[in-house]
Design an enzyme around this catalytic site. Structure first.
Site, PDB file in Angstrom:
ATOM      1  N   LYS A 260     -47.024 -38.177 -38.312  1.00  0.00           N
ATOM      2  CA  LYS A 260     -46.490 -38.612 -37.008  1.00  0.00           C
ATOM      3  C   LYS A 260     -45.644 -39.863 -37.201  1.00  0.00           C
ATOM      4  O   LYS A 260     -46.055 -40.796 -37.899  1.00  0.00           O
ATOM      5  CB  LYS A 260     -47.651 -38.910 -36.055  1.00  0.00           C
ATOM      6  CG  LYS A 260     -47.247 -39.484 -34.698  1.00  0.00           C
ATOM      7  CD  LYS A 260     -48.449 -39.528 -33.765  1.00  0.00           C
ATOM      8  CE  LYS A 260     -48.103 -40.024 -32.367  1.00  0.00           C
ATOM      9  NZ  LYS A 260     -48.169 -41.483 -32.242  1.00  0.00           N
ATOM     10  N   HIS A 284     -43.409 -43.610 -31.471  1.00  0.00           N
ATOM     11  CA  HIS A 284     -44.598 -44.298 -30.967  1.00  0.00           C
ATOM     12  C   HIS A 284     -44.359 -44.827 -29.547  1.00  0.00           C
ATOM     13  O   HIS A 284     -44.840 -45.896 -29.176  1.00  0.00           O
ATOM     14  CB  HIS A 284     -44.974 -45.441 -31.913  1.00  0.00           C
ATOM     15  CG  HIS A 284     -46.444 -45.733 -32.001  1.00  0.00           C
ATOM     16  ND1 HIS A 284     -47.181 -45.470 -33.132  1.00  0.00           N
ATOM     17  CD2 HIS A 284     -47.320 -46.285 -31.119  1.00  0.00           C
ATOM     18  CE1 HIS A 284     -48.444 -45.865 -32.935  1.00  0.00           C
ATOM     19  NE2 HIS A 284     -48.545 -46.356 -31.716  1.00  0.00           N
ATOM     20  N   ASP A 315     -42.784 -35.999 -29.641  1.00  0.00           N
ATOM     21  CA  ASP A 315     -43.545 -37.026 -28.927  1.00  0.00           C
ATOM     22  C   ASP A 315     -42.615 -38.186 -28.599  1.00  0.00           C
ATOM     23  O   ASP A 315     -41.683 -38.460 -29.363  1.00  0.00           O
ATOM     24  CB  ASP A 315     -44.676 -37.505 -29.862  1.00  0.00           C
ATOM     25  CG  ASP A 315     -45.324 -38.809 -29.443  1.00  0.00           C
ATOM     26  OD1 ASP A 315     -46.289 -38.765 -28.676  1.00  0.00           O
ATOM     27  OD2 ASP A 315     -44.858 -39.873 -29.902  1.00  0.00           O
ATOM     28  N   GLY A 317     -41.630 -40.144 -24.722  1.00  0.00           N
ATOM     29  CA  GLY A 317     -40.764 -40.130 -23.549  1.00  0.00           C
ATOM     30  C   GLY A 317     -40.940 -38.937 -22.633  1.00  0.00           C
ATOM     31  O   GLY A 317     -40.251 -38.829 -21.617  1.00  0.00           O
TER      32      GLY A 317
HETATM   33  C1  FNR Z   1     -50.271 -45.248 -28.319  1.00  0.00           C
HETATM   34  N1  FNR Z   1     -49.886 -44.450 -29.386  1.00  0.00           N
HETATM   35  C2  FNR Z   1     -50.732 -44.291 -30.447  1.00  0.00           C
HETATM   36  N2  FNR Z   1     -50.354 -43.495 -31.496  1.00  0.00           N
HETATM   37  C3  FNR Z   1     -51.195 -43.294 -32.536  1.00  0.00           C
HETATM   38  O1  FNR Z   1     -50.832 -42.557 -33.443  1.00  0.00           O
HETATM   39  N3  FNR Z   1     -52.425 -43.896 -32.547  1.00  0.00           N
HETATM   40  C4  FNR Z   1     -52.844 -44.709 -31.555  1.00  0.00           C
HETATM   41  O2  FNR Z   1     -53.946 -45.228 -31.587  1.00  0.00           O
HETATM   42  C5  FNR Z   1     -51.969 -44.946 -30.476  1.00  0.00           C
HETATM   43  N4  FNR Z   1     -52.323 -45.778 -29.461  1.00  0.00           N
HETATM   44  C6  FNR Z   1     -51.497 -45.934 -28.374  1.00  0.00           C
HETATM   45  C7  FNR Z   1     -51.916 -46.741 -27.327  1.00  0.00           C
HETATM   46  C8  FNR Z   1     -51.103 -46.847 -26.196  1.00  0.00           C
HETATM   47  C9  FNR Z   1     -51.564 -47.701 -25.059  1.00  0.00           C
HETATM   48  C10 FNR Z   1     -49.890 -46.128 -26.118  1.00  0.00           C
HETATM   49  C11 FNR Z   1     -49.023 -46.179 -24.895  1.00  0.00           C
HETATM   50  C12 FNR Z   1     -49.485 -45.358 -27.176  1.00  0.00           C
HETATM   51  C13 FNR Z   1     -48.618 -43.714 -29.353  1.00  0.00           C
HETATM   52  C14 FNR Z   1     -48.810 -42.354 -28.697  1.00  0.00           C
HETATM   53  O3  FNR Z   1     -49.509 -41.480 -29.539  1.00  0.00           O
HETATM   54  C15 FNR Z   1     -47.445 -41.707 -28.416  1.00  0.00           C
HETATM   55  O4  FNR Z   1     -46.678 -41.712 -29.587  1.00  0.00           O
HETATM   56  C16 FNR Z   1     -46.681 -42.450 -27.314  1.00  0.00           C
HETATM   57  O5  FNR Z   1     -47.528 -42.714 -26.243  1.00  0.00           O
HETATM   58  C17 FNR Z   1     -45.486 -41.618 -26.868  1.00  0.00           C
HETATM   59  O6  FNR Z   1     -44.699 -42.300 -25.958  1.00  0.00           O
HETATM   60  P1  FNR Z   1     -44.792 -42.033 -24.368  1.00  0.00           P
HETATM   61  O7  FNR Z   1     -44.358 -40.610 -24.148  1.00  0.00           O
HETATM   62  O8  FNR Z   1     -46.214 -42.247 -23.983  1.00  0.00           O
HETATM   63  O9  FNR Z   1     -43.882 -43.040 -23.766  1.00  0.00           O
END
Ligand code: FNR
Length: 392
Positions: A260, A284, A315, A317
């Site tokens: 990822k 992310h 992933d 947006g």
């Molecule tokens: C995340 N994301 C994330 N990714 C991951 O691989 N491990 C994690 O622990 C986290 N933790 C996390 C916490 C918070 C509060 C957010 C908002 C995001 C990233 C998540 O998997 C994903 O890539 C994003 O949320 C995608 O963007 P949008 O669509 O939510 O804006």
């Protein structure tokens, strides 16, 4: 034929006939605001915020606006099947729940509520390494729910091995290793509050419950959190690791291994060369490299590098069913939903997550049917038009 998710729209109208209006806000912005009112400001900002100027966070959503669907008429769409197959697992719809850590900031039931909501719909929940809930607890809260484990790849190979072993034992059926978070991105909203949940011992349940992790501590984390937090900080990642080391990780599990955080087509190629089984295009959610390309912008070029039989997930947006349709048309086999379900969790716990998922799938099902398609596999890039491109 799979379930027609569009029925959820009928249910909302029927409830309206009986005088009941939906409690959860319908628009993304409205939902976010509803969640904000329930959250501590530091928790809200932790979820809402991104890296730097938040330019990339915005770019993710804007990238979707640049593509428009060109609907087709008078095709038979009465029977629809939204299911997709990834690693020989059937998913009822091409949607999984993105790994979001520290969900204890959002709701007291944290990841358990999310996992139960996903399980109730047969959707795959991806459990973060940095969760507020240990992975074994997820297995007991949602025993029949399909689940994958997201790995933050620790410095200590024994800890890595232990996470992987626990995940497999607890019924997680794929590993998604996140490559874009070797350090935490520069996030001004959190910096302004001096707020980092991990320094407070939040989001460390998988670590604190791990036998390898615990064996390295002078005292149990329940008795003395400080050395445990320090040990976490020292072990969270090893920024010197390269694709060569990835080959070692590949050997450590027999489960499908996805990477990822891929944005460059050449990285997608390298990942496949060193044994990755699937690719997740992601920045992310704009939380790591401010100024990075909007994730959707790079999806078509990455699809060209990734053979059809290799799962390619999108992933970053995704906000609506139409966004999902666009990501699939541009080459994704499925997509991850992130912040929208987090807001649902904050607003109304398990039911909030379930409602957000059902609405998105109703929106997707209708968008698909109204555009002339009855399954995700029928979607192609030629069903979209890029704004500004010359009309045919
Ligand atoms: C995340 N994301 C994330 N990714 C991951 O691989 N491990 C994690 O622990 C986290 N933790 C996390 C916490 C918070 C509060 C957010 C908002 C995001 C990233 C998540 O998997 C994903 O890539 C994003 O949320 C995608 O963007 P949008 O669509 O939510 O804006």
């Amino acid at each position: 034929m799979s379930e027609h998710y569009s029925r959820h729209q009928d249910a909302i109208y029927l409830a309206g006939l009986q005088g009941r209006r939906p409690e959860l806000e319908l628009s993304y912005q409205g939902l976010k605001e509803q969640a904000r009112r329930k959250l501590r400001p530091s928790a809200y900002d932790y979820v809402a915020g991104g890296a730097g100027t938040e330019d990339t966070m915005q770019a993710n959503e804007e990238a979707f606006r640049r593509w428009r669907i060109v609907p087709r008429m008078l095709r038979d769409v009465a029977e629809r099947d939204l299911s997709v197959s990834l690693f020989e697992q059937t998913h009822p719809a091409p949607l999984l729940l993105a790994p979001i850590g520290v969900q204890g900031l959002l709701h007291e039931e944290a990841e358990s509520a999310t996992a139960r909501a996903a399980a109730s719909l047969g959707l795959t929940y991806i459990h973060s390494t940095a969760a507020s809930t240990a992975m074994e607890e997820i297995a007991s809260q949602a025993p029949h729910g399909p689940r994958w484990f997201q790995l933050y790849w620790p410095r200590d190979p024994q800890l890595t091995g232990s996470f992987l072993e626990r995940a497999e034992k607890s019924g997680f059926t794929a590993i998604m290793v996140t490559l874009d978070t070797r350090y935490l991105g520069y996030r001004p909203r959190d910096l302004a509050r001096g707020f980092n949940p991990f320094l407070r011992g939040e989001g460390l349940a998988n670590y604190f419950s791990d036998p390898v992790f615990r064996a390295a501590l002078p005292a149990a984390p329940e008795e003395d959190a400080e050395p445990a937090i320090r040990h976490f900080l020292e072990n969270f990642s090893d920024p010197s690791m390269t694709w060569d080391d990835f080959k070692g990780l590949r050997q450590m599990t027999s489960l499908p291994l996805l990477v990822k955080g891929i944005l460059h087509p050449e990285d997608a190629q390298i990942a496949l060369d060193v044994g990755a089984d699937g690719i997740v295009v992601s920045n992310h959610g704009g939380r790591q490299v401010d100024g990075a390309i909007g994730a959707l912008e790079t999806l078509p070029a990455i699809r060209r590098k990734v053979p059809d039989e290799i799962p390619l997930l999108f992933d970053s947006g995704l906000r609506s069913g139409c966004d999902l349709l666009k990501a699939l048309a541009l080459g994704a086999d499925a997509a991850l939903l992130g912040r929208p379900y987090a807001w649902g969790l904050a607003a109304d716990g398990e039911e909030g997550v379930r409602e957000v998922l059902l609405r998105l799938l109703a929106d997707f099902d209708l968008a698909l049917a109204l555009s002339g398609f009855s399954s995700p596999a029928q979607l192609q890039a030629s069903d979209l038009k890029r704004e500004g491109a010359a009309a045919d």
